[in-house]
Motif scaffolding. Structure first.
Motif, PDB file in Angstrom:
ATOM      1  N   VAL A 174     112.805 -13.110  57.831  1.00 33.79           N
ATOM      2  CA  VAL A 174     112.349 -11.976  58.603  1.00 33.79           C
ATOM      3  C   VAL A 174     112.381 -10.710  57.787  1.00 33.79           C
ATOM      4  N   GLU A 175     113.620 -10.534  57.470  1.00 30.88           N
ATOM      5  CA  GLU A 175     113.962  -9.166  56.671  1.00 30.88           C
ATOM      6  C   GLU A 175     113.433  -9.110  55.259  1.00 30.88           C
ATOM      7  N   ARG A 176     113.138 -10.248  54.473  1.00 34.22           N
ATOM      8  CA  ARG A 176     112.488 -10.247  53.410  1.00 34.22           C
ATOM      9  C   ARG A 176     111.067  -9.765  53.453  1.00 34.22           C
ATOM     10  N   TYR A 177     110.305 -10.422  54.253  1.00 30.99           N
ATOM     11  CA  TYR A 177     108.897 -10.506  54.508  1.00 30.99           C
ATOM     12  C   TYR A 177     108.130  -9.667  55.518  1.00 30.99           C
TER      13      TYR A 177
ATOM     14  N   ASN B   1     109.474  -2.027  61.196  1.00 27.82           N
ATOM     15  CA  ASN B   1     108.585  -1.483  62.254  1.00 27.82           C
ATOM     16  C   ASN B   1     107.668  -2.585  62.745  1.00 27.82           C
ATOM     17  N   TYR B   2     107.642  -3.887  62.381  1.00 32.11           N
ATOM     18  CA  TYR B   2     106.807  -4.980  62.762  1.00 32.11           C
ATOM     19  C   TYR B   2     106.166  -4.731  64.097  1.00 32.11           C
TER      20      TYR B   2
ATOM     21  N   GLU C 235     102.245  -3.507  54.610  1.00 28.20           N
ATOM     22  CA  GLU C 235     102.570  -2.102  54.224  1.00 28.20           C
ATOM     23  C   GLU C 235     103.825  -2.274  53.491  1.00 28.20           C
ATOM     24  N   ASP C 236     103.756  -1.566  52.301  1.00 34.46           N
ATOM     25  CA  ASP C 236     105.072  -1.319  51.518  1.00 34.46           C
ATOM     26  C   ASP C 236     105.648  -3.093  50.944  1.00 34.46           C
ATOM     27  N   GLY C 237     104.716  -4.022  50.835  1.00 34.94           N
ATOM     28  CA  GLY C 237     104.903  -5.547  50.527  1.00 34.94           C
ATOM     29  C   GLY C 237     105.478  -6.219  51.545  1.00 34.94           C
TER      30      GLY C 237
ATOM     31  N   GLU D 138     101.902  -5.806  60.694  1.00 33.64           N
ATOM     32  CA  GLU D 138     101.386  -5.865  61.608  1.00 33.64           C
ATOM     33  C   GLU D 138     100.482  -7.561  62.080  1.00 33.64           C
ATOM     34  N   HIS D 139     100.444  -8.055  63.231  1.00 34.03           N
ATOM     35  CA  HIS D 139      99.805  -9.241  63.067  1.00 34.03           C
ATOM     36  C   HIS D 139      98.996  -9.301  64.549  1.00 34.03           C
TER      37      HIS D 139
END
Length: 123
Positions: free
Chosen positions: A23-26, A30-31, A93-95, A99-100
């Motif tokens: 989760v933190e990696r990908y 602000n998901y 955004e930023d790699g 948003e989904h």
């Protein structure tokens, strides 16, 4: 690494490997989630893991990447009692996935469809 590869790695590591640190990696801090049954942010993703069947499988077929948008058309087992076909739309955004959106429907096997075609296409 391109946006498509980021999405594929993210989905594999979180949902197949059950690696909550993915989760933190990908996923962006602000998901934003547009599925009405899920909350925004990292917590919503982590909350999903305990509810997934042990045999959960996300199998993407058609994948389209355009700028910062990745769209996958997938067959999913273990999301509910029957397989579902899902169109996922990811904005990066930023790699990271920022948003989904998704559209989900139960799979109808080709032999039971009016046209005899499968709902998925694995290229």
């Amino acid at each position: 690494m391109g946006n498509k590869e980021i999405v594929l790695r993210a989905m594999n590591e979180l949902f197949h490997e059950k690696d909550s640190e993915a989760v933190e990696r990908y996923w962006h801090e602000n998901y934003q989630q547009h599925n009405p049954s899920m909350i925004n942010g990292h917590e919503g993703l982590r909350n999903l893991l305990p509810f997934l069947d042990a045999d959960f499988k996300w199998q993407p077929g058609v994948i389209v990447e355009e700028n910062n948008i990745v769209i996958t058309h997938s067959l999913v087992h273990g999301w509910g009692p029957v397989p579902v076909v899902v169109v996922d739309i990811f904005r990066l955004e930023d790699g990271k996935i920022a948003e989904h959106w998704d559209v989900v429907q139960e799979e109808v096997p080709a032999d039971k469809s009016a046209n005899g075609n499968a709902m998925t296409s694995f290229l």
